[in-house]
Motif scaffolding. Structure first.
Motif, PDB file in Angstrom:
ATOM      1  N   HIS A  26       7.312   2.689  18.735  1.00  0.00           N
ATOM      2  CA  HIS A  26       6.250   3.113  17.797  1.00  0.00           C
ATOM      3  C   HIS A  26       6.497   4.539  17.271  1.00  0.00           C
TER       4      HIS A  26
ATOM      5  N   ASP B 173       8.863  -1.999  15.652  1.00  0.00           N
ATOM      6  CA  ASP B 173       8.462  -0.649  16.083  1.00  0.00           C
ATOM      7  C   ASP B 173       7.098  -0.690  16.769  1.00  0.00           C
TER       8      ASP B 173
ATOM      9  N   GLY C 266       0.849  -1.205   0.000  1.00  0.00           N
ATOM     10  CA  GLY C 266       0.000   0.000   0.000  1.00  0.00           C
ATOM     11  C   GLY C 266       0.874   1.241   0.000  1.00  0.00           C
ATOM     12  N   HIS C 267       0.417   2.263   0.728  1.00  0.00           N
ATOM     13  CA  HIS C 267       1.151   3.534   0.742  1.00  0.00           C
ATOM     14  C   HIS C 267       2.585   3.351   1.227  1.00  0.00           C
ATOM     15  N   ILE C 268       2.753   2.680   2.375  1.00  0.00           N
ATOM     16  CA  ILE C 268       4.104   2.549   2.939  1.00  0.00           C
ATOM     17  C   ILE C 268       4.897   1.493   2.174  1.00  0.00           C
TER      18      ILE C 268
ATOM     19  N   VAL D 272       0.992  -4.205   6.528  1.00  0.00           N
ATOM     20  CA  VAL D 272      -0.450  -4.480   6.370  1.00  0.00           C
ATOM     21  C   VAL D 272      -1.203  -3.840   7.534  1.00  0.00           C
TER      22      VAL D 272
ATOM     23  N   ALA E  16       6.951  -2.684  11.169  1.00  0.00           N
ATOM     24  CA  ALA E  16       6.574  -1.322  11.582  1.00  0.00           C
ATOM     25  C   ALA E  16       5.114  -1.101  11.212  1.00  0.00           C
TER      26      ALA E  16
ATOM     27  N   LYS F 278      -1.843  -5.108  -7.157  1.00  0.00           N
ATOM     28  CA  LYS F 278      -1.240  -3.773  -7.139  1.00  0.00           C
ATOM     29  C   LYS F 278      -0.257  -3.630  -8.277  1.00  0.00           C
TER      30      LYS F 278
ATOM     31  N   ARG G 203       1.611  -3.183  12.587  1.00  0.00           N
ATOM     32  CA  ARG G 203       0.812  -3.270  13.810  1.00  0.00           C
ATOM     33  C   ARG G 203       1.325  -4.452  14.636  1.00  0.00           C
TER      34      ARG G 203
ATOM     35  N   ASP H  54       0.520  -8.837  -1.912  1.00  0.00           N
ATOM     36  CA  ASP H  54      -0.622  -8.061  -1.409  1.00  0.00           C
ATOM     37  C   ASP H  54      -1.890  -8.834  -1.753  1.00  0.00           C
ATOM     38  N   ILE H  55      -2.904  -8.764  -0.892  1.00  0.00           N
ATOM     39  CA  ILE H  55      -4.136  -9.484  -1.234  1.00  0.00           C
ATOM     40  C   ILE H  55      -4.902  -8.807  -2.366  1.00  0.00           C
TER      41      ILE H  55
ATOM     42  N   GLY I 262       6.455   6.689  12.295  1.00  0.00           N
ATOM     43  CA  GLY I 262       5.891   7.846  11.596  1.00  0.00           C
ATOM     44  C   GLY I 262       6.133   9.153  12.322  1.00  0.00           C
TER      45      GLY I 262
HETATM   46  P1  NAI Z   1      -2.363   1.000   3.238  1.00  0.00           P
HETATM   47  O1  NAI Z   1      -3.796   0.760   3.536  1.00  0.00           O
HETATM   48  O2  NAI Z   1      -1.993   2.041   2.270  1.00  0.00           O
HETATM   49  O3  NAI Z   1      -1.683  -0.385   2.756  1.00  0.00           O
HETATM   50  C1  NAI Z   1      -1.923  -1.626   3.356  1.00  0.00           C
HETATM   51  C2  NAI Z   1      -1.785  -2.695   2.289  1.00  0.00           C
HETATM   52  O4  NAI Z   1      -1.884  -3.987   2.905  1.00  0.00           O
HETATM   53  C3  NAI Z   1      -2.882  -2.625   1.230  1.00  0.00           C
HETATM   54  O5  NAI Z   1      -2.307  -2.620  -0.051  1.00  0.00           O
HETATM   55  C4  NAI Z   1      -3.693  -3.907   1.471  1.00  0.00           C
HETATM   56  O6  NAI Z   1      -4.278  -4.427   0.309  1.00  0.00           O
HETATM   57  C5  NAI Z   1      -2.634  -4.814   2.046  1.00  0.00           C
HETATM   58  N1  NAI Z   1      -3.161  -5.940   2.809  1.00  0.00           N
HETATM   59  C6  NAI Z   1      -4.226  -5.958   3.650  1.00  0.00           C
HETATM   60  N2  NAI Z   1      -4.401  -7.187   4.166  1.00  0.00           N
HETATM   61  C7  NAI Z   1      -3.426  -7.964   3.643  1.00  0.00           C
HETATM   62  C8  NAI Z   1      -3.090  -9.345   3.777  1.00  0.00           C
HETATM   63  N3  NAI Z   1      -3.785 -10.161   4.572  1.00  0.00           N
HETATM   64  N4  NAI Z   1      -2.032  -9.810   3.089  1.00  0.00           N
HETATM   65  C9  NAI Z   1      -1.316  -8.986   2.269  1.00  0.00           C
HETATM   66  N5  NAI Z   1      -1.603  -7.681   2.087  1.00  0.00           N
HETATM   67  C10 NAI Z   1      -2.632  -7.184   2.774  1.00  0.00           C
HETATM   68  O7  NAI Z   1      -1.674   1.256   4.651  1.00  0.00           O
HETATM   69  P2  NAI Z   1      -0.287   1.982   4.923  1.00  0.00           P
HETATM   70  O8  NAI Z   1      -0.491   3.438   5.086  1.00  0.00           O
HETATM   71  O9  NAI Z   1       0.714   1.501   3.954  1.00  0.00           O
HETATM   72  O10 NAI Z   1       0.038   1.410   6.392  1.00  0.00           O
HETATM   73  C11 NAI Z   1       0.442   0.055   6.582  1.00  0.00           C
HETATM   74  C12 NAI Z   1       0.535  -0.261   8.072  1.00  0.00           C
HETATM   75  O11 NAI Z   1       1.489   0.607   8.692  1.00  0.00           O
HETATM   76  C13 NAI Z   1      -0.762  -0.075   8.838  1.00  0.00           C
HETATM   77  O12 NAI Z   1      -0.883  -1.132   9.761  1.00  0.00           O
HETATM   78  C14 NAI Z   1      -0.541   1.183   9.633  1.00  0.00           C
HETATM   79  O13 NAI Z   1      -1.308   1.195  10.795  1.00  0.00           O
HETATM   80  C15 NAI Z   1       0.946   1.102   9.928  1.00  0.00           C
HETATM   81  N6  NAI Z   1       1.588   2.372  10.260  1.00  0.00           N
HETATM   82  C16 NAI Z   1       2.566   2.363  11.226  1.00  0.00           C
HETATM   83  C17 NAI Z   1       3.206   3.544  11.584  1.00  0.00           C
HETATM   84  C18 NAI Z   1       4.272   3.531  12.615  1.00  0.00           C
HETATM   85  O14 NAI Z   1       4.493   4.550  13.261  1.00  0.00           O
HETATM   86  N7  NAI Z   1       4.978   2.434  12.807  1.00  0.00           N
HETATM   87  C19 NAI Z   1       2.834   4.823  10.979  1.00  0.00           C
HETATM   88  C20 NAI Z   1       1.868   4.708   9.904  1.00  0.00           C
HETATM   89  C21 NAI Z   1       1.257   3.516   9.596  1.00  0.00           C
END
Ligand code: NAI
Length: 409
Positions: free
Chosen positions: A292, A264, A160-162, A211, A238, A185, A240, A181-182, A295
């Motif tokens: 944590h 993290d 996804g984004h990260i 994820v 990094a 992409k 959840r 990715d599920i 970000g």
């Molecule tokens: P996003 O929603 O842009 O990307 C998540 C991706 O995971 C999506 O492409 C989705 O299709 C994929 N996905 C979902 N379930 C899946 C599975 N079972 N198997 C494979 N792929 C799967 O989210 P983003 O912004 O990239 O964030 C990702 C994670 O990073 C989130 O858990 C978010 O909470 C965490 N995060 C952690 C931070 C930190 O400080 N450590 C800061 C910001 C985000």
């Protein structure tokens, strides 16, 4: 032709908890002159008093806006959570009071991605252990467990984004990237999508997880999946805390199946800096543990301030709810030669007909209408060519099941 405009000088904005200056500036640049900034969170009584007057509030994670509060905030139009999460707000209650809530889910994407790449390099050079020993006065000059990341394969779970940002940065330091990715992409650069997570685990020298926390991702990497990973691979989380089985990771560090780990996020994280932190990975040599902060950078704070403020201003100026976490989303441009009305109501049959009746019974033509609903509420925006001076607002307010109505310009 008459041009309509919103009188923004009457709108009071309250920004709490030291929200980045970018927010105040953006409001001012967009004509909002009444912006009050407070460095700390307010006690409940003081908060309630302030909210009697505020039209827009910006908070971070220490201000809780809970059930029951919104009955006492008739002027409150919108809430900005200057954070990723929104669990400090009772979203349903806010919605049923006609208040959309906005946040900034992606402003710290780059900060997380940079940390992940840095950790990947550190782990592959065994830096955590060498650094810890040097602090203790031990000189461990050795090439053992030290490889370049260039030419190694990084496996990204969740593109996804990260995940996709990590992909770009990893390629720029010469890594080969594969991802799983599920959702299908589009790959960036030369990154290759692999058909299953098991494929990814078996070919990667380092694996990083990006994820969300869902029932599907809970403990998605446990003993069984770690066993598929290459001996001597590194693992980075990094995302959840609950996506990784930390007990299984600790076992794999003990048996040296994993050479290094960076974490993290954890299943149990202290609520404040004054509480102790306990995790199975403590005490292992080549393990980076961070509180944590993936970000947490100044740039991310600045970006969050802009992202949320833009959404708040768009809602206040033109009624757009794009990016709201608790509201039907309507995206539209301003149309200053028309007069625009908002009507938020409980989603029960017949309300829209009543709204339209109010206009047609007065001989007013509705030139455009935008409606979105969710199971609880309906949000409709109407535009007319006539200059109604707001006289129709009372009639709209009196329609049964109306939650809130507003004339924009
Ligand atoms: P996003 O929603 O842009 O990307 C998540 C991706 O995971 C999506 O492409 C989705 O299709 C994929 N996905 C979902 N379930 C899946 C599975 N079972 N198997 C494979 N792929 C799967 O989210 P983003 O912004 O990239 O964030 C990702 C994670 O990073 C989130 O858990 C978010 O909470 C965490 N995060 C952690 C931070 C930190 O400080 N450590 C800061 C910001 C985000």
């Amino acid at each position: 032709m008459r041009k309509y405009s919103l009188d923004k000088s009457k709108i009071k904005v309250l920004l709490l908890e030291g929200i980045h200056e970018n927010s105040r500036q953006y409001f001012i640049e967009n004509g909002y002159t009444q912006v009050e900034c407070i460095q700390e969170a307010l006690h409940r009584k003081k908060l309630e008093k302030k909210l009697e007057e505020a039209h827009i509030i910006g908070i971070r994670s220490r201000t809780e806006l809970r059930s029951g509060l919104f009955e006492k905030t008739p002027k409150l139009l919108a809430i900005g959570c200057f954070s990723i999460g929104t669990n400090q707000v009772d979203l349903h209650d806010a919605k049923m009071s006609g208040i959309p809530v906005f946040n900034a889910p992606y402003s710290n994407t780059r900060s997380v991605a940079e940390l992940v790449i840095a950790e990947c390099i550190m782990l592959m050079r065994d830096i955590p252990e060498k650094s810890a020993l040097a602090h203790k006065g031990i000189w461990m000059k050795s090439v053992n467990h030290s490889v370049e990341v260039r030419g190694k394969t990084l496996g990204i779970i969740g593109y996804g984004h990260i995940g996709s940002q990590v992909s770009i940065l990893a390629e720029s330091v010469g890594m080969d990237v594969c991802y799983y990715d599920i959702v299908k992409k589009l790959s960036l650069g030369k990154a290759k999508s692999v058909p299953s997570m098991e494929d990814l685990l078996s070919i990667s020298d380092a694996v990083t997880i990006h994820v969300p926390s869902t029932p599907l991702t809970k403990s998605m990497i446990s003993a069984e999946q770690i066993a598929i990973m290459k001996k001597g691979a590194c693992l980075i989380n990094a995302s959840r805390g609950d996506v990784l089985d930390y007990g299984a990771v600790a076992n794999a560090l003990r048996t040296k199946h994993l050479a290094g780990v960076a974490a993290d996020v954890f299943p149990e994280e202290p609520a404040s800096n004054n509480e102790p932190f306990v995790n199975e990975l403590q005490g292992f040599p080549n393990v980076i543990l961070t509180p944590h902060i993936g970000g947490s950078t100044h740039e991310a704070q600045a970006n969050i301030a802009l992202e949320v403020t833009e959404k708040l201003v768009k809602y206040s100026d033109i009624g757009s709810t794009i990016g709201a976490v608790n509201f039907p989303e309507i995206s539209l441009q301003s149309h200053k030669t028309k007069q625009r009305f908002l009507h938020i109501h409980r989603n029960v049959p017949g309300v829209l007909r009543e709204v339209n009746n109010q206009f047609s019974s007065k001989g007013i033509n509705i030139s455009a209408q935008y409606l979105q609903t969710d199971p609880d509420i309906g949000y409709v925006i109407l535009e007319t060519d006539s200059d109604l001076n707001g006289t129709i607002l009372n009639d709209l307010r009196n329609i049964p099941h109306t939650i809130r109505t507003r004339i924009l310009y």
